[in-house]
Design an enzyme around this catalytic site. Structure first.
Site, PDB file in Angstrom:
ATOM      1  N   HIS A 132       1.014  -1.048  -0.160  1.00 60.96           N
ATOM      2  CA  HIS A 132       0.403  -0.064   0.165  1.00 60.96           C
ATOM      3  C   HIS A 132       0.667   1.227  -0.183  1.00 60.96           C
ATOM      4  CE1 HIS A 132      -2.389  -3.288   2.126  1.00 60.96           C
ATOM      5  NE2 HIS A 132      -3.326  -2.675   0.973  1.00 60.96           N
ATOM      6  N   LYS A 303     -14.354  23.471 -19.885  1.00 62.37           N
ATOM      7  CA  LYS A 303     -15.356  23.317 -21.040  1.00 62.37           C
ATOM      8  C   LYS A 303     -14.680  23.753 -22.163  1.00 62.37           C
ATOM      9  CE  LYS A 303     -20.100  22.430 -19.237  1.00 62.37           C
ATOM     10  NZ  LYS A 303     -21.522  22.998 -19.457  1.00 62.37           N
TER      11      LYS A 303
HETATM   12  P1  NAP Z   1     -17.178  28.346 -16.233  1.00 61.47           P
HETATM   13  O1  NAP Z   1     -17.175  28.113 -17.465  1.00 61.47           O
HETATM   14  O2  NAP Z   1     -16.737  27.975 -15.019  1.00 61.47           O
HETATM   15  O3  NAP Z   1     -18.240  29.717 -15.680  1.00 61.47           O
HETATM   16  C1  NAP Z   1     -18.555  29.994 -14.044  1.00 61.47           C
HETATM   17  C2  NAP Z   1     -19.050  31.526 -14.303  1.00 61.47           C
HETATM   18  O4  NAP Z   1     -19.245  31.470 -13.029  1.00 61.47           O
HETATM   19  C3  NAP Z   1     -18.392  32.370 -14.916  1.00 61.47           C
HETATM   20  O5  NAP Z   1     -18.535  33.659 -15.296  1.00 61.47           O
HETATM   21  C4  NAP Z   1     -17.911  32.458 -13.052  1.00 61.47           C
HETATM   22  O6  NAP Z   1     -17.535  34.001 -13.254  1.00 61.47           O
HETATM   23  C5  NAP Z   1     -18.717  32.857 -12.770  1.00 61.47           C
HETATM   24  N1  NAP Z   1     -19.037  32.728 -11.261  1.00 61.47           N
HETATM   25  C6  NAP Z   1     -18.395  31.305 -10.506  1.00 61.47           C
HETATM   26  N2  NAP Z   1     -18.043  31.500  -9.548  1.00 61.47           N
HETATM   27  C7  NAP Z   1     -18.550  32.760  -9.096  1.00 61.47           C
HETATM   28  C8  NAP Z   1     -18.828  34.069  -7.796  1.00 61.47           C
HETATM   29  N3  NAP Z   1     -18.678  32.902  -6.288  1.00 61.47           N
HETATM   30  N4  NAP Z   1     -19.715  34.542  -8.529  1.00 61.47           N
HETATM   31  C9  NAP Z   1     -19.436  35.165  -9.410  1.00 61.47           C
HETATM   32  N5  NAP Z   1     -19.351  34.644 -10.102  1.00 61.47           N
HETATM   33  C10 NAP Z   1     -19.350  33.168 -10.464  1.00 61.47           C
HETATM   34  O7  NAP Z   1     -18.704  26.846 -15.663  1.00 61.47           O
HETATM   35  P2  NAP Z   1     -19.563  26.916 -16.531  1.00 61.47           P
HETATM   36  O8  NAP Z   1     -19.498  25.494 -17.088  1.00 61.47           O
HETATM   37  O9  NAP Z   1     -20.659  27.662 -17.617  1.00 61.47           O
HETATM   38  O10 NAP Z   1     -21.215  26.500 -15.557  1.00 61.47           O
HETATM   39  C11 NAP Z   1     -21.992  27.019 -15.055  1.00 61.47           C
HETATM   40  C12 NAP Z   1     -22.437  27.081 -13.718  1.00 61.47           C
HETATM   41  O11 NAP Z   1     -23.955  26.695 -14.936  1.00 61.47           O
HETATM   42  C13 NAP Z   1     -22.462  25.317 -13.025  1.00 61.47           C
HETATM   43  O12 NAP Z   1     -23.142  26.360 -11.574  1.00 61.47           O
HETATM   44  C14 NAP Z   1     -23.023  24.944 -13.915  1.00 61.47           C
HETATM   45  O13 NAP Z   1     -23.129  23.757 -12.368  1.00 61.47           O
HETATM   46  C15 NAP Z   1     -24.602  24.655 -14.532  1.00 61.47           C
HETATM   47  N6  NAP Z   1     -24.325  23.835 -15.193  1.00 61.47           N
HETATM   48  C16 NAP Z   1     -25.918  23.390 -15.378  1.00 61.47           C
HETATM   49  C17 NAP Z   1     -25.899  22.631 -16.731  1.00 61.47           C
HETATM   50  C18 NAP Z   1     -27.549  22.121 -17.153  1.00 61.47           C
HETATM   51  O14 NAP Z   1     -27.175  20.901 -17.907  1.00 61.47           O
HETATM   52  N7  NAP Z   1     -28.208  22.311 -15.787  1.00 61.47           N
HETATM   53  C19 NAP Z   1     -25.493  22.280 -17.749  1.00 61.47           C
HETATM   54  C20 NAP Z   1     -24.043  23.423 -17.734  1.00 61.47           C
HETATM   55  C21 NAP Z   1     -23.808  24.037 -16.870  1.00 61.47           C
HETATM   56  P3  NAP Z   1     -16.083  34.600 -13.744  1.00 61.47           P
HETATM   57  O15 NAP Z   1     -15.814  34.880 -15.272  1.00 61.47           O
HETATM   58  O16 NAP Z   1     -15.395  35.840 -13.071  1.00 61.47           O
HETATM   59  O17 NAP Z   1     -15.140  33.554 -13.853  1.00 61.47           O
END
Ligand code: NAP
Length: 515
Positions: A132, A303
């Site tokens: 391990h 992404k």
């Molecule tokens: P991503 O590419 O990492 O983008 C994240 C975004 O959120 C950026 O605009 C970031 O701002 C902002 N952000 C993150 N933390 C923040 C905070 N504490 N305060 C303010 N802004 C914040 O992520 P993503 O892939 O687009 O996903 C974003 C969200 O969508 C996630 O919650 C994910 O679970 C959801 N989602 C859902 C689905 C679905 O099928 N329902 C599909 C895709 C994504 P900055 O540019 O300033 O960093």
């Protein structure tokens, strides 16, 4: 890809670690293990409060409804036993004599143990010699040498467990497993190593460990027996099984494995879908480049980087600048596309429809405010623009909002400006940030007061299903669309791309109805 599960059950065993204070509790857990579907139990003698070797081991073997593996792990190898070596060896020798099917001895103690038993090992009992490493996974060459040393120590079955500091560590261990000339148990501990525990039947391992209950693990990263059997279709995994998974960080919250594995099972697709906790996307795709690793969903925060890893990108995904679905072509090339935008936009369109038949998209001409400028933000902004909406982007990093707004011919805002932004009523709001996602469920990106200007509010977050934003939007009189709707929509599209089969829409809805 091929469809059809092929051969029946694979020969890799599911071993339940049994850890309890007393013999009676151990026996109870052994029966529970059998009921849950384990093939063998590992009796962890080192977890017992006190051991009276002969009567206790006799009873454990007599009462056990499954084949046994006896382990008496000392503290110096990560176990609980802190007594002398002679007593430990005596107990293991006794277990062999009394009919144990396997015993485990650590490589560091194997030479001494062999001297202790002087070659007197019953034919029936298989000796597992184990090693391990709780810190890291050595190089392929070092692992090869380790296996040779374990074999030379007299092992009938080789066992080693290392620690994953990166998911690519698992590849070296799977390589050793598939090429092993002797029965082998090879695990990579920790969340980044989980794949080793799930895919081991594909690579011919002797057994994997499955716990009776979540959290009651004997080593970090062990799945439960229920997860192995019901969630991952472990019994059907064979050499030809294609591997699919969701790449993300964090990723353990993703419901994708539940959805796809159920759908694979019902449609007879020979595939398994796993969580992939990935730190370095480029390194991941370089390491897992064989067509066995066939299809990937991609989530936060990878992404955009994933797009750069693709050899070929769908034109829509290229415009969005993000991929959430990747497929390894038979020629080894990686193809990426974006199904997020289809899932989100179609669910918002459905949410806006009021029953009356309508020509064109209900989004045409609307003011569509996207919060966030990451992968999902880009997908929503691009999709809304395609449908004829006027797009506004609000983001924490204003520069990213501005860049995306330029791309879609829209306006950029800071997050702070959002509360006072209401040039008209009947707008659409789409949150694509993680603000409000579990565990931070009390967070919200906009004040409740500002929500009354929106006809419909969408939240991409799907854990929880109803976020604070959606709850307040409902209270403010807006229509709402949840991230679950988007998730189902993008999953339909991915499933069809992964398998070439129509997605089982009702099944996806039924599974997601529980959340
Ligand atoms: P991503 O590419 O990492 O983008 C994240 C975004 O959120 C950026 O605009 C970031 O701002 C902002 N952000 C993150 N933390 C923040 C905070 N504490 N305060 C303010 N802004 C914040 O992520 P993503 O892939 O687009 O996903 C974003 C969200 O969508 C996630 O919650 C994910 O679970 C959801 N989602 C859902 C689905 C679905 O099928 N329902 C599909 C895709 C994504 P900055 O540019 O300033 O960093």
């Amino acid at each position: 890809m091929e469809v059809g599960l092929g051969m029946g059950k694979n020969p890799t065993l599911i071993c339940a670690p049994i850890m309890a204070d007393t013999v009676n509790q151990m026996v109870e857990l052994m029966h529970k293990a059998k009921f849950k579907g384990a093939d063998i139990v590992e009796v962890r003698l080192d977890h017992m409060k006190s051991l009276d070797p002969r009567p206790d081991i006799e009873m454990l073997i007599r009462e056990c409804p499954l084949p046994t593996l006896f382990t008496y792990r000392p503290i110096w190898e990560g176990g609980e036993y802190n007594g002398d070596e002679i007593s430990r060896f005596d107990a293991l020798q006794l277990a062999m004599e009394l009919g144990a099917d396997h015993i485990d001895i650590e490589l560091k103690a194997a030479h001494e143990f062999m001297n202790h038993i002087r070659g007197n090992k019953p034919e029936k009992c298989k000796l597992i010699v184990s090693s391990h490493n709780y810190e890291y996974t050595p190089s392929a060459e070092e692992l090869g040498n380790l296996v040779a040393r374990i074999q030379a120590a007299g092992a009938d079955i080789v066992k080693f467990a290392t620690t994953a500091n990166d998911i690519t560590d698992v590849a070296r261990v799977l390589q050793i497993t598939v090429h092993s000339q002797v029965p082998i148990i090879a695990m990579v501990m920790g969340e980044r190593g989980i794949m080793s525990r799930l895919l081991c039947p594909k690579f011919g391992a002797y057994l994997t460990f499955g716990t009776l209950e979540e959290g009651k693990v004997s080593a970090p990263g062990q799945p439960t027996i229920d997860e192995l059997i019901s969630l991952y279709n472990f019994r059907s995994i064979n050499t030809d099984t294609k591997v699919f998974g969701i790449i993300g960080k964090p990723v353990s919250h993703s419901k994708s494995p539940k959805l796809y594995n159920r759908a694979f099972k019902e449609a007879g697709v020979n595939g398994v879908f796993v969580h992939l906790l990935v730190d370095d996307v480029k390194k991941f795709f370089e390491t897992y480049s064989s067509p066995d690793f066939f299809g990937f969903s991609c989530t936060i925060p990878h992404k955009e980087v994933a797009l750069a890893c693709c050899d070929e990108v769908d034109p829509v995904a290229k415009s969005i600048g993000a991929v959430n679905c990747l497929i390894r072509r038979p020629n080894g090339k990686l193809f990426g596309c974006n199904t997020d935008y289809i899932g989100a936009i179609s669910s918002i369109e459905i949410g806006l429809q009021d029953g009356a038949s309508q020509i064109g998209s209900p989004l045409a001409g609307k003011l569509f405010v996207v919060i966030g400028a990451g992968g999902a933000g880009k997908a929503l902004a691009y999709g809304a623009k395609e449908k004829g909406a006027r797009v506004v982007i609000a983001n924490r990093s204003y520069d990213r909002a501005r860049d995306l707004a330029e791309l879609v011919g829209g306006q950029a805002l800071t997050l702070a400006e959002l509360n006072s932004f209401h040039p008209e009523t009947g707008m659409i709001l789409a949150n694509t940030t993680s603000i409000g996602m579990q565990p931070n469920v009390e967070e919200t990106p906009i004040s409740k007061e500002a929500l009354r200007y929106y006809e419909l509010v969408f939240d991409a977050i799907y854990t929880p299903k109803i976020t604070r934003l959606l709850r307040e939007a409902q209270e403010a009189g807006s229509k709402i669309v949840t991230g679950v709707e988007m998730f189902i929509g993008q999953a339909y599209e991915q499933y069809e791309r992964f398998t070439g089969l129509p997605a089982p829409k009702q099944l996806f809805r039924d599974i997601m109805a529980d959340y």
